[in-house]
Design a protein around this motif. Structure first.
Motif, PDB file in Angstrom:
ATOM      1  N   ASN A  82       0.826  -1.211   0.000  1.00  0.00           N
ATOM      2  CA  ASN A  82       0.000   0.000   0.000  1.00  0.00           C
ATOM      3  C   ASN A  82       0.859   1.260   0.000  1.00  0.00           C
ATOM      4  O   ASN A  82       0.517   2.262  -0.636  1.00  0.00           O
ATOM      5  CB  ASN A  82      -0.932   0.005   1.210  1.00  0.00           C
ATOM      6  N   ILE A  83       1.973   1.206   0.718  1.00  0.00           N
ATOM      7  CA  ILE A  83       2.880   2.362   0.750  1.00  0.00           C
ATOM      8  C   ILE A  83       3.427   2.637  -0.645  1.00  0.00           C
ATOM      9  O   ILE A  83       3.464   3.789  -1.104  1.00  0.00           O
ATOM     10  CB  ILE A  83       4.025   2.120   1.755  1.00  0.00           C
ATOM     11  N   GLU A  84       3.852   1.590  -1.348  1.00  0.00           N
ATOM     12  CA  GLU A  84       4.391   1.768  -2.698  1.00  0.00           C
ATOM     13  C   GLU A  84       3.311   2.239  -3.661  1.00  0.00           C
ATOM     14  O   GLU A  84       3.579   3.003  -4.591  1.00  0.00           O
ATOM     15  CB  GLU A  84       5.014   0.463  -3.193  1.00  0.00           C
ATOM     16  N   GLN A  85       2.072   1.781  -3.436  1.00  0.00           N
ATOM     17  CA  GLN A  85       0.969   2.221  -4.288  1.00  0.00           C
ATOM     18  C   GLN A  85       0.754   3.726  -4.163  1.00  0.00           C
ATOM     19  O   GLN A  85       0.619   4.438  -5.169  1.00  0.00           O
ATOM     20  CB  GLN A  85      -0.319   1.486  -3.914  1.00  0.00           C
ATOM     21  N   GLU A 100      -8.187  12.640  -3.332  1.00  0.00           N
ATOM     22  CA  GLU A 100      -7.948  12.016  -4.639  1.00  0.00           C
ATOM     23  C   GLU A 100      -7.113  10.753  -4.491  1.00  0.00           C
ATOM     24  O   GLU A 100      -7.372   9.743  -5.161  1.00  0.00           O
ATOM     25  CB  GLU A 100      -7.261  13.014  -5.572  1.00  0.00           C
ATOM     26  N   LEU A 101      -6.110  10.785  -3.618  1.00  0.00           N
ATOM     27  CA  LEU A 101      -5.302   9.586  -3.370  1.00  0.00           C
ATOM     28  C   LEU A 101      -6.157   8.483  -2.756  1.00  0.00           C
ATOM     29  O   LEU A 101      -5.987   7.301  -3.071  1.00  0.00           O
ATOM     30  CB  LEU A 101      -4.126   9.928  -2.453  1.00  0.00           C
ATOM     31  N   GLU A 102      -7.074   8.864  -1.882  1.00  0.00           N
ATOM     32  CA  GLU A 102      -7.985   7.894  -1.272  1.00  0.00           C
ATOM     33  C   GLU A 102      -8.849   7.222  -2.336  1.00  0.00           C
ATOM     34  O   GLU A 102      -9.002   5.991  -2.355  1.00  0.00           O
ATOM     35  CB  GLU A 102      -8.875   8.611  -0.254  1.00  0.00           C
ATOM     36  N   LEU A 107      -7.757   2.994  -0.420  1.00  0.00           N
ATOM     37  CA  LEU A 107      -7.401   2.992   0.995  1.00  0.00           C
ATOM     38  C   LEU A 107      -8.265   4.003   1.743  1.00  0.00           C
ATOM     39  O   LEU A 107      -8.826   4.919   1.144  1.00  0.00           O
ATOM     40  CB  LEU A 107      -5.922   3.345   1.167  1.00  0.00           C
ATOM     41  N   SER A 108      -8.353   3.840   3.047  1.00  0.00           N
ATOM     42  CA  SER A 108      -9.130   4.788   3.841  1.00  0.00           C
ATOM     43  C   SER A 108      -8.396   6.123   3.919  1.00  0.00           C
ATOM     44  O   SER A 108      -7.184   6.209   3.691  1.00  0.00           O
ATOM     45  CB  SER A 108      -9.359   4.241   5.247  1.00  0.00           C
ATOM     46  N   HIS A 109      -9.151   7.170   4.257  1.00  0.00           N
ATOM     47  CA  HIS A 109      -8.581   8.516   4.339  1.00  0.00           C
ATOM     48  C   HIS A 109      -7.447   8.559   5.362  1.00  0.00           C
ATOM     49  O   HIS A 109      -6.360   9.097   5.086  1.00  0.00           O
ATOM     50  CB  HIS A 109      -9.682   9.509   4.728  1.00  0.00           C
TER      51      HIS A 109
END
Length: 231
Positions: A82-85, A100-102, A107-109
């Motif tokens: 998830n970090i790399e994503q 927007e990233l969420e 992933l959750s906010h």
């Protein structure tokens, strides 16, 4: 996004992806697709690696240009994947908001916020706008504008990104672009100071575009072709 050279052209990310899809179907390399888009939209185009990634997806059989829906509850795990994503999403769009990233990651906010601040240690700073053609007084004062809409993610030790803004009276670039439904046929850049008259247009635009059409359609040539001119 609007083209800086052609303000009447407006493209969102789905439009860019559809263009990539069509050009990929014609076996056009990603770098060529990127250069075509850059010619018209300059720094508004997706990054080259984004064009390469979507071109690969379409070659592998993907049909949709929209982002895939992510059903179920948002993911709250802070895993290395998830970090790399999130890191890749920020590389593609340093100006993306947490919301927007969420939406793009699923992933959750709170998870996105933790990844950005605690794991990636990114901060969001407003880009500095520097006039490209400075007057003497501006050179002395180094006038810099800041706009909150251009806040970008950077590492905590990195300075704010600088965006060079052209002077209001800076000379522009004049292009003659001929295209059909499958993409550009000819892109001709006019040299600064060049006077465009009837003979120049015939020799440098019409003749080359006719030759290119004949190369692309050797059996029928220019038959049934109609040119529509617009400024």
């Amino acid at each position: 996004m609007r083209s800086k050279l052609f303000p009447y052209l407006r493209m969102d990310k789905e439009h860019f992806r559809f263009y990539i899809k069509v050009r990929t179907a014609l076996h056009i390399e990603p770098i060529v697709i990127y250069n075509e888009l850059y010619t018209v939209f300059v720094d508004e185009v997706p990054l080259l690696r984004t064009v390469q990634r979507w071109s690969k997806r379409f070659r592998e059989g993907r049909e949709e240009v929209e982002d895939e829906e992510r059903p179920g509850r948002p993911i709250t795990e802070t895993t290395s994947e998830n970090i790399e994503q999130v890191r890749d999403l920020i590389k593609d769009d340093p100006y993306a908001t947490i919301d927007e990233l969420e939406a793009r990651s699923g992933l959750s906010h709170g998870t996105v916020q933790r990844i950005v601040s605690d794991h990636l240690q990114f901060k969001k700073v407003t880009a500095r706008y520097v006039v490209k053609h400075l007057t003497n007084s501006q050179k002395a004062e180094r006038q810099i504008d800041r706009k909150s809409s251009n806040a970008a993610w950077v590492a905590r030790e990195d300075p704010a990104p600088t965006v060079v803004r052209r002077s209001r009276f800076a000379p522009g670039t004049l292009l003659s672009i001929f295209f059909k439904s499958t993409g550009p046929v000819l892109i001709h850049s006019v040299k600064r100071g060049q006077t465009i008259d009837r003979q120049y247009y015939i020799n440098n635009c019409l003749k080359p575009v006719i030759d290119e059409i004949k190369n692309q359609r050797p059996s029928v040539g220019t038959r049934t072709i109609k040119l529509h001119h617009d400024n």
